[in-house]
Each structure stands twice: as structure tokens, then as C-alpha cells.
Design a protein around this motif. Structure first.
Motif, PDB file in Angstrom:
ATOM      1  N   PRO A 201     -23.763 -79.617   8.093  1.00 32.87           N
ATOM      2  CA  PRO A 201     -23.687 -80.616   9.162  1.00 32.87           C
ATOM      3  C   PRO A 201     -24.601 -81.803   8.863  1.00 32.87           C
ATOM      4  O   PRO A 201     -25.799 -81.638   8.618  1.00 32.87           O
ATOM      5  CB  PRO A 201     -24.168 -79.839  10.403  1.00 32.87           C
ATOM      6  CG  PRO A 201     -23.958 -78.400  10.068  1.00 32.87           C
ATOM      7  CD  PRO A 201     -24.172 -78.282   8.595  1.00 32.87           C
ATOM      8  N   THR A 202     -24.025 -83.000   8.890  1.00 31.96           N
ATOM      9  CA  THR A 202     -24.766 -84.198   8.491  1.00 31.96           C
ATOM     10  C   THR A 202     -24.439 -85.345   9.434  1.00 31.96           C
ATOM     11  O   THR A 202     -23.265 -85.595   9.730  1.00 31.96           O
ATOM     12  CB  THR A 202     -24.420 -84.604   7.043  1.00 31.96           C
ATOM     13  OG1 THR A 202     -24.626 -83.488   6.172  1.00 31.96           O
ATOM     14  CG2 THR A 202     -25.280 -85.762   6.585  1.00 31.96           C
ATOM     15  N   LEU A 203     -25.476 -86.036   9.883  1.00 30.63           N
ATOM     16  CA  LEU A 203     -25.323 -87.187  10.774  1.00 30.63           C
ATOM     17  C   LEU A 203     -25.766 -88.432  10.023  1.00 30.63           C
ATOM     18  O   LEU A 203     -26.917 -88.532   9.589  1.00 30.63           O
ATOM     19  CB  LEU A 203     -26.174 -86.984  12.033  1.00 30.63           C
ATOM     20  CG  LEU A 203     -26.214 -88.129  13.047  1.00 30.63           C
ATOM     21  CD1 LEU A 203     -24.830 -88.395  13.621  1.00 30.63           C
ATOM     22  CD2 LEU A 203     -27.202 -87.822  14.164  1.00 30.63           C
ATOM     23  N   ARG A 368     -19.151 -80.654   9.771  1.00 28.33           N
ATOM     24  CA  ARG A 368     -18.628 -81.885   9.188  1.00 28.33           C
ATOM     25  C   ARG A 368     -19.715 -82.945   9.053  1.00 28.33           C
ATOM     26  O   ARG A 368     -20.799 -82.820   9.614  1.00 28.33           O
ATOM     27  CB  ARG A 368     -17.479 -82.420  10.054  1.00 28.33           C
ATOM     28  CG  ARG A 368     -16.346 -81.419  10.223  1.00 28.33           C
ATOM     29  CD  ARG A 368     -15.354 -81.861  11.263  1.00 28.33           C
ATOM     30  NE  ARG A 368     -14.425 -82.866  10.753  1.00 28.33           N
ATOM     31  CZ  ARG A 368     -13.480 -83.422  11.485  1.00 28.33           C
ATOM     32  NH1 ARG A 368     -13.334 -83.093  12.761  1.00 28.33           N
ATOM     33  NH2 ARG A 368     -12.657 -84.309  10.965  1.00 28.33           N
ATOM     34  N   LEU A 369     -19.406 -83.980   8.279  1.00 30.64           N
ATOM     35  CA  LEU A 369     -20.266 -85.151   8.169  1.00 30.64           C
ATOM     36  C   LEU A 369     -19.782 -86.180   9.176  1.00 30.64           C
ATOM     37  O   LEU A 369     -18.604 -86.556   9.159  1.00 30.64           O
ATOM     38  CB  LEU A 369     -20.221 -85.702   6.745  1.00 30.64           C
ATOM     39  CG  LEU A 369     -21.083 -86.935   6.464  1.00 30.64           C
ATOM     40  CD1 LEU A 369     -21.797 -86.791   5.121  1.00 30.64           C
ATOM     41  CD2 LEU A 369     -20.236 -88.213   6.434  1.00 30.64           C
ATOM     42  N   VAL A 370     -20.670 -86.617  10.050  1.00 30.15           N
ATOM     43  CA  VAL A 370     -20.312 -87.565  11.112  1.00 30.15           C
ATOM     44  C   VAL A 370     -20.973 -88.901  10.810  1.00 30.15           C
ATOM     45  O   VAL A 370     -22.204 -88.991  10.736  1.00 30.15           O
ATOM     46  CB  VAL A 370     -20.759 -87.062  12.493  1.00 30.15           C
ATOM     47  CG1 VAL A 370     -20.328 -88.048  13.579  1.00 30.15           C
ATOM     48  CG2 VAL A 370     -20.197 -85.670  12.768  1.00 30.15           C
ATOM     49  N   VAL A 371     -20.159 -89.927  10.608  1.00 30.75           N
ATOM     50  CA  VAL A 371     -20.664 -91.275  10.315  1.00 30.75           C
ATOM     51  C   VAL A 371     -20.643 -92.088  11.604  1.00 30.75           C
ATOM     52  O   VAL A 371     -19.579 -92.266  12.214  1.00 30.75           O
ATOM     53  CB  VAL A 371     -19.807 -91.972   9.235  1.00 30.75           C
ATOM     54  CG1 VAL A 371     -20.355 -93.356   8.945  1.00 30.75           C
ATOM     55  CG2 VAL A 371     -19.756 -91.129   7.970  1.00 30.75           C
ATOM     56  N   VAL A 372     -21.807 -92.563  12.024  1.00 33.82           N
ATOM     57  CA  VAL A 372     -21.927 -93.377  13.231  1.00 33.82           C
ATOM     58  C   VAL A 372     -22.105 -94.826  12.802  1.00 33.82           C
ATOM     59  O   VAL A 372     -23.059 -95.158  12.086  1.00 33.82           O
ATOM     60  CB  VAL A 372     -23.113 -92.926  14.091  1.00 33.82           C
ATOM     61  CG1 VAL A 372     -23.172 -93.742  15.381  1.00 33.82           C
ATOM     62  CG2 VAL A 372     -23.009 -91.441  14.412  1.00 33.82           C
ATOM     63  N   GLN A 373     -21.196 -95.689  13.244  1.00 29.04           N
ATOM     64  CA  GLN A 373     -21.208 -97.086  12.819  1.00 29.04           C
ATOM     65  C   GLN A 373     -21.458 -98.011  14.000  1.00 29.04           C
ATOM     66  O   GLN A 373     -21.148 -97.681  15.141  1.00 29.04           O
ATOM     67  CB  GLN A 373     -19.889 -97.444  12.138  1.00 29.04           C
ATOM     68  CG  GLN A 373     -19.631 -96.650  10.874  1.00 29.04           C
ATOM     69  CD  GLN A 373     -18.298 -96.967  10.233  1.00 29.04           C
ATOM     70  OE1 GLN A 373     -17.305 -97.183  10.919  1.00 29.04           O
ATOM     71  NE2 GLN A 373     -18.260 -96.988   8.913  1.00 29.04           N
ATOM     72  N   GLY A 374     -22.007 -99.171  13.703  1.00 24.22           N
ATOM     73  CA  GLY A 374     -22.272-100.168  14.731  1.00 24.22           C
ATOM     74  C   GLY A 374     -23.263-101.179  14.196  1.00 24.22           C
ATOM     75  O   GLY A 374     -23.833-101.006  13.112  1.00 24.22           O
ATOM     76  N   PRO A 375     -23.498-102.269  14.940  1.00 27.19           N
ATOM     77  CA  PRO A 375     -24.523-103.244  14.530  1.00 27.19           C
ATOM     78  C   PRO A 375     -25.886-102.571  14.410  1.00 27.19           C
ATOM     79  O   PRO A 375     -26.163-101.581  15.095  1.00 27.19           O
ATOM     80  CB  PRO A 375     -24.494-104.279  15.661  1.00 27.19           C
ATOM     81  CG  PRO A 375     -23.155-104.111  16.313  1.00 27.19           C
ATOM     82  CD  PRO A 375     -22.803-102.659  16.175  1.00 27.19           C
ATOM     83  N   SER A 376     -26.730-103.127  13.561  1.00 34.45           N
ATOM     84  CA  SER A 376     -28.016-102.490  13.260  1.00 34.45           C
ATOM     85  C   SER A 376     -28.843-102.258  14.525  1.00 34.45           C
ATOM     86  O   SER A 376     -29.400-101.172  14.717  1.00 34.45           O
ATOM     87  CB  SER A 376     -28.800-103.346  12.258  1.00 34.45           C
ATOM     88  OG  SER A 376     -30.012-102.720  11.919  1.00 34.45           O
ATOM     89  N   PHE A 413     -29.151 -79.399  10.772  1.00 35.80           N
ATOM     90  CA  PHE A 413     -28.421 -80.599  10.392  1.00 35.80           C
ATOM     91  C   PHE A 413     -29.320 -81.545   9.610  1.00 35.80           C
ATOM     92  O   PHE A 413     -30.552 -81.457   9.646  1.00 35.80           O
ATOM     93  CB  PHE A 413     -27.837 -81.314  11.623  1.00 35.80           C
ATOM     94  CG  PHE A 413     -28.867 -81.857  12.576  1.00 35.80           C
ATOM     95  CD1 PHE A 413     -29.259 -83.187  12.524  1.00 35.80           C
ATOM     96  CD2 PHE A 413     -29.442 -81.035  13.541  1.00 35.80           C
ATOM     97  CE1 PHE A 413     -30.204 -83.689  13.405  1.00 35.80           C
ATOM     98  CE2 PHE A 413     -30.399 -81.526  14.418  1.00 35.80           C
ATOM     99  CZ  PHE A 413     -30.780 -82.857  14.358  1.00 35.80           C
ATOM    100  N   VAL A 414     -28.674 -82.451   8.885  1.00 31.90           N
ATOM    101  CA  VAL A 414     -29.358 -83.466   8.089  1.00 31.90           C
ATOM    102  C   VAL A 414     -29.074 -84.821   8.712  1.00 31.90           C
ATOM    103  O   VAL A 414     -27.918 -85.148   9.020  1.00 31.90           O
ATOM    104  CB  VAL A 414     -28.877 -83.447   6.625  1.00 31.90           C
ATOM    105  CG1 VAL A 414     -29.606 -84.516   5.808  1.00 31.90           C
ATOM    106  CG2 VAL A 414     -29.072 -82.069   5.994  1.00 31.90           C
ATOM    107  N   THR A 415     -30.104 -85.627   8.910  1.00 35.04           N
ATOM    108  CA  THR A 415     -29.956 -86.987   9.421  1.00 35.04           C
ATOM    109  C   THR A 415     -30.126 -87.964   8.262  1.00 35.04           C
ATOM    110  O   THR A 415     -31.110 -87.884   7.521  1.00 35.04           O
ATOM    111  CB  THR A 415     -30.995 -87.287  10.514  1.00 35.04           C
ATOM    112  OG1 THR A 415     -30.799 -86.384  11.604  1.00 35.04           O
ATOM    113  CG2 THR A 415     -30.855 -88.718  11.017  1.00 35.04           C
ATOM    114  N   VAL A 416     -29.173 -88.876   8.112  1.00 28.82           N
ATOM    115  CA  VAL A 416     -29.156 -89.806   6.980  1.00 28.82           C
ATOM    116  C   VAL A 416     -29.066 -91.230   7.510  1.00 28.82           C
ATOM    117  O   VAL A 416     -28.284 -91.501   8.430  1.00 28.82           O
ATOM    118  CB  VAL A 416     -27.946 -89.534   6.053  1.00 28.82           C
ATOM    119  CG1 VAL A 416     -27.977 -90.452   4.838  1.00 28.82           C
ATOM    120  CG2 VAL A 416     -27.910 -88.072   5.626  1.00 28.82           C
TER     121      VAL A 416
END
Length: 612
Positions: A201-203, A368-376, A413-416
């Protein structure tokens, strides 16, 4: 190959007439008294008779030259290959000068290179300088990676670099450092692909919208593994957000502070005074608005409104409510109330309170690997909440188990994050900095780990940097960053000098797990970044496509005269979605005529544009 010159317990010099030395290759010294110590080449030079011996003092000195002459080298004419060899383990006494040196077999040095199996570790690349071990490599380590060189895939020749992900329990957290174009983001992509393969599990927080894994690298063909069901992408304000009613007053202070810089003490006091447990966004927002209105109008103004004859019963009740609010909160500064209100509205306009984090929780629970997108700035606000919420769930589960209770399972989980210096900056407070520091210092006990990538390690919080037990160092040019990396790793002076000149995709891996620095070439990624196209090629392609569409629209109207251009430009704008005027069309027609795509014919009365 022979040991020459003065030796120590840590370093020796090795010379050869006919063999070139590879930087970072491993050699065995045939000194039986020291049980055949092994070392790594950290510096190498070749001399011939055209270059005076002793000119360069980086490797050789007079003692080395003297010993070379004594064992039969003709310094004036022979080519002399020299290497500085650093021993893996300090010897109890200096190595014997003159003893032989040879290349090892893989089983002799496996413990220095491989500490896990391909099934349990991350297969990240190939260890540089191990090409001579390829023939004796164990069967399970053969053909594990492909390397990308000048757009072409090349087979593995040396030992694959396997990172033991299980070791993060003992040596937690990874840092990835490198300047623009160094291969840092490419290396991060490869690492994330490996985490997906192991269903860890990766965020991932992706401020650049580049961590997409849907497009496979063309060079792989059908040889790349299918990762489509191993990841998902969500965008803050669309698929995920923050459920306002779940926030504590402390959370609200943190979030509102992140929306527009640090809060003053009076603004913090406003939030603490007005926020109620289980407040929804509308209820808290309305309370803020009403208190601001009550303070702005004042008691006298509100009482004056009550004396008006044309008020409806509803309006009378509202004015009384405002008077009551003024009695409760009239001492709050109006500027502070409006400052909190502005920041809260900014978060709402970003869509932060329209969803919750359930899709992220479900994705992590499924491995799963969850990619969170948005402005910085939005990601900084959102990450503060979501990392804290998930870490608390994991921590509560582990604490419950320690107390003999059942608890609700939440996976490790891993936070990236890329641009990590924006999330945990040095010397400056930021919303996610406190939770990242807490995980950096205590997360391994609960199964929460960090992978932080940045171009500027000097700007990353020192407490966080110190807890990164494994560091991938790509090409770095700035002297301050190189100095920081030298302080935080076991990079030698020679390796520090090499940093500005590393090829894209080459990296030094400094890890407590290996106990030394390993030089690695990152393998070819299975997937492409959406930003992989050359922007100048993109510019050329877009212009060519636009020109083709416009010429197709006006093809049936050719020939065009000056008097036809107004009607033609209206048609072009309508059919092609452009916003041209007549002057712009004339300029394009002139350019197409020079390119030979149409023919321009001029007369004293009119200019005509015709098909070629």
C-alpha cells in the motif's frame, strides 16, 4: 594485477600492465594472512610513455612509482593501469605489498551485493562495476533488468540491484535526491512500479501530474508487466476531499493556516471560539459570516434596525440572533474574523470539502498505489489531513493489539512525495511538516514509512533528512547540496567529485543496510510519464496539425483574393476553433506561400492565393 606502493588497513594501490580497471568493480587480494580481503575500486588511472609518470598525484606517489620499477615495470614505455582499492572491512594489519589481485567469483562477494531475493525485494537496476561477475551469477539473478541506453533496451550484464523492502522495519525511510534532468523522477517511477508489483500500500502526492502508469514504454513491447489494476489516481476536489464534520478544532486551525500562511494568535482564537464539535462546513461558515456581520454593524446599528417598521418577523429574529452573537463574540477583532473567513472560502473554492478520503482508504486496504493529484498548495493542505488520519488509524490498530484488544485492521503503508522540501521545509513551518517529522521519527514502530524526493536536499528539514536511512543520490551540481549530501551519507570525496557529472539514471545508493555506497544504473521503467514528449517537438506537431486543418477548410475556397479574407477567417474560426483576424490569416498565407504549400500571385489590383 599486483598490490603496489605503501598499503594501509583501509586502502591499497593495484597495478596492471594489460588490464583496465573499472570504477566500482570488486577485486580480491590474495593475501592469505588476511583471508583474501575484498575491496572496491574507488579511483583509477592509466599512464603511458607519452605522459610523464608522477605528473598526477591523485592516485600515485613516489612510493608507488618505486615499487612499480622494482617489480619490473618500465615506467618510460609500459602502459601502467592503476587503481585505488578500498577494502570492505578494515584489515587488522596492512596488506602485503606485491601480492596478487584477481577478479572474484560471484559467490565470493554475494553478501556485499545482494541481501534479498528478487521475489521479496525491489528490482531497481544494475550495480555498476559488476559486469565481470555476469558469467558466475546465480540463475535466479540473471535477466532481471533491462537498461535504457540512448532509447534502446539493453540486457543485464552485471548484478541486479535488489533493495530489501523488508529491511525498512529496521532501517526506515528513503530519500531520493538529484537536480533537474538527473533521473530522479525516473528513479522514483521505477521504485513505485516495484512497490506495485509487491502490492505494498502506497500513498503518492503528485504536484506535477506526472505519476501516471497507464502508458507503457514502447521499447518494452509486450514484455512489461501489467500494472493497470495495481494503482488508481484521484484528484483533490473531485474524487477526494475532507469531510469537515470529522475535523477537530486543532485540525481546522491547521487547515485554515495552510490556506494562506501562518495564522496570528487572534485568528487562532477566532477559530477556537467559533468552531463546534461535529460542525459541518455550512454551519461553521455561516457562524463565521454572522459573527463578522454582527461585529461590523455593532450593537447600536442592530438595535436601530429593530426599530424599523418594515421588518418581517423572520428579519426581526435574525437581527436578535445577530445581537446575541455580538454579546458572545463582540470582543473578537473583525479583521481576524474576516481573515479566517477568506481562508476558509479559498479552501472551499478548491473543492476541499466536497468529498472524503474513502477512495484512498479503500485503495490502500486493497494493496494498491494511490496517486493524489492537485495544485501544490492544495496538496500541502490535504496531505496534512490525510496522512495524519491514516497514520492515526494504523497507530490505533497497533496500540490496540499491544493492549490485547482486537482493533480494526489498517495496513502498513508508504507515503511518497516529490518536491519534499515544500512539504517539510528547513527552518519554516508548513502544514504537513509536523506529521512527516512524527512519522520520520516514530513511524517504523507502526509500519508507516516515507519516500521523499527533492532537487534541493539543503532545503529539506534536517530532522527528516537525518531519519532517511537510505539515500539515492543522482546528479547534483550545487555545491551546498553536495556538501549536505556528504554530511548525510558516506559518500567519499572522490564520489562527491563525480556527482556533477553522473549520467541521467546513474545514482549512488547510500544505505545503512549495505554499510557502504553502491553505484547503480536504474533499470528501464515499464511505463512512460505523460510529460515525456519533447516540448519543442510538441510545438512543431501542434503547428503542423493546425496548419493542415486550416488548409483543409479553405481548400475548396481557393483561389482566395484579398476581398475574400474576411469571410474566410470567419469560416476558419468556426470550423477550427481559432480566434484569428484578417491580419493573422494574411501572415499565415504568406508563410504557407514561402513553404510552397500554396501559390501567391500579385497584380497591381489584387493579391491572389491559389492551390499549388
Amino acid at each position: 594485477m599486483q598490490v603496489v606502493g605503501v598499503t594501509t588497513q583501509q586502502e591499497v594501490y593495484v597495478a596492471s600492465k594489460d588490464r583496465k580497471f573499472r570504477i566500482n568493480e570488486i577485486l580480491v587480494i590474495e593475501d592469505e594472512m588476511l583471508d583474501h580481503p575484498k575491496g572496491e575500486v574507488v579511483e583509477t588511472l592509466s599512464y603511458n610513455r607519452l605522459i610523464p609518470m608522477g605528473l598526477d598525484k591523485t592516485v600515485v606517489d613516489t612510493e608507488v612509482i618505486r615499487s612499480l620499477e622494482q617489480i619490473g615495470y618500465d615506467i618510460g614505455s609500459d602502459e601502467v593501469n592503476l587503481a585505488k582499492l578500498r577494502l570492505f572491512s578494515e584489515a587488522p594489519h596492512p596488506v602485503r605489498t606485491g601480492c596478487g589481485v584477481r577478479s572474484p567469483r560471484f559467490e565470493e562477494v554475494r553478501r556485499f551485493l545482494v541481501n534479498t531475493t528478487p521475489e521479496r525485494g525491489l528490482i531497481l537496476g544494475e550495480i555498476r562495476g559488476t559486469e565481470s561477475l555476469g558469467e558466475t551469477l546465480d540463475e535466479d539473478l540473471r535477466d532481471r533488468v533491462q537498461l535504457l541506453e540512448e532509447g534502446q533496451l539493453h540486457p543485464q550484464r552485471g548484478v541486479p540491484f535488489l533493495f530489501d523492502i523488508q529491511s525498512m522495519q529496521q532501517y526506515p525511510h528513503i530519500g531520493i535526491f538529484g537536480g533537474s534532468g538527473s533521473g530522479k523522477s525516473f528513479g522514483l517511477r521505477v521504485m513505485l512500479e516495484e512497490l506495485m508489483k509487491l502490492s505494498i500500500p502506497t500513498l503518492v502526492f503528485d504536484p506535477h501530474f506526472e505519476m501516471q502508469f497507464a502508458e507503457r514504454m514502447a521499447a518494452w513491447g509486450d514484455g512489461a508487466p501489467d500494472l493497470d489494476d495495481r494503482w488508481l489516481s484521484v484528484q483533490v476536489g473531485q474524487e477526494v476531499g475532507i469531510r469537515f464534520s470529522d475535523l477537530s478544532t486543532r485540525d481546522v486551525v491547521s487547515l485554515i493556516g495552510a490556506a494562506g500562511g501562518s495564522l496570528s494568535e487572534s485568528m487562532v482564537n477566532v477559530i477556537q471560539s467559533l468552531h463546534r464539535r461535529r460542525d459541518s462546513y455550512p454551519s461553521f461558515s455561516d457562524r463565521l459570516h454572522n459573527v463578522a456581520q454582527a461585529i461590523e454593524e455593532g450593537v447600536q446599528g442592530l438595535k436601530k434596525r429593530l426599530r424599523e417598521d418594515d421588518l418581517t418577523p423572520t428579519e426581526v429574529e435574525r437581527v436578535k440572533d445577530l445581537i446575541e452573537l455580538h454579546q458572545q463574540y463582540g470582543s473578537l477583532p473583525l479583521a481576524s474574523v474576516k481573515g479566517v473567513q477568506w481562508r476558509l472560502n479559498r479552501l472551499d473554492k478548491a473543492g476541499l470539502f466536497q468529498q472524503d478520503i474513502r477512495p484512498i482508504e479503500q485503495g490502500l486496504e486493497q494493496g494498491r498505489l494511490v496517486v493524489v493529484q492537485g495544485p501544490s498548495w492544495v496538496l500541502q493542505v490535504f496531505s496534512t489531513y490525510v496522512i495524519g488520519a491514516l497514520y492515526r488509524k494504523r497507530r490505533d490498530y497497533k496500540d490496540a493489539r499491544m493492549n490485547g484488544e482486537e482493533g480494526t485492521f489498517f495496513p502498513p503503508f508508504v507515503t511518497v512525495t516529490d518536491e519534499a522540501h515544500n512539504f517539510a521545509p528547513k527552518g519554516v513551518d508548513s502544514p504537513p511538516k509536523m506529521i512527516l517529522k512524527e512519522i520520520a521519527q516514530e513511524g517504523r514502530k507502526y509500519g508507516a514509512f516515507l519516500i521523499l524526493a527533492t532537487q534541493r536536499p539543503t532545503l529539506l528539514d534536517e530532522t527528516v533528512t537525518a531519519q532517511l536511512n537510505t539515500k539515492f543520490v543522482f546528479r547534483t551540481v550545487r555545491g551546498t547540496d553536495i556538501a549536505t549530501l556528504r554530511e548525510e551519507t558516506d559518500l567519499t570525496a572522490e564520489e562527491g567529485k563525480r556527482l556533477p557529472y553522473l549520467r541521467s539514471g546513474d545514482t549512488f545508493v547510500s544505505s545503512a543496510l549495505f554499510g557502504r555506497t553502491v553505484f547503480v544504473r536504474i533499470r528501464a521503467a515499464y511505463t512512460d510519464s505523460p510529460h515525456v514528449d519533447n516540448p519543442f517537438e510538441e510545438l512543431k506537431a501542434v503547428k503542423a496539425d493546425r496548419d493542415d486543418r486550416v488548409l483543409h477548410v479553405i481548400q475548396e475556397r481557393l483561389p482566395l483574393f484579398d476581398t475574400d479574407l474576411l469571410d474566410a477567417v470567419s469560416l476558419i474560426n468556426r470550423e477550427c476553433g481559432l480566434d484569428w483576424d484578417v491580419d493573422r490569416l494574411k501572415q499565415e498565407l504568406e508563410e504557407w506561400s514561402k513553404m510552397g504549400r500554396i501559390v501567391k500571385k500579385e497584380s497591381p489590383f489584387v493579391t491572389r492565393y491559389d492551390a499549388k
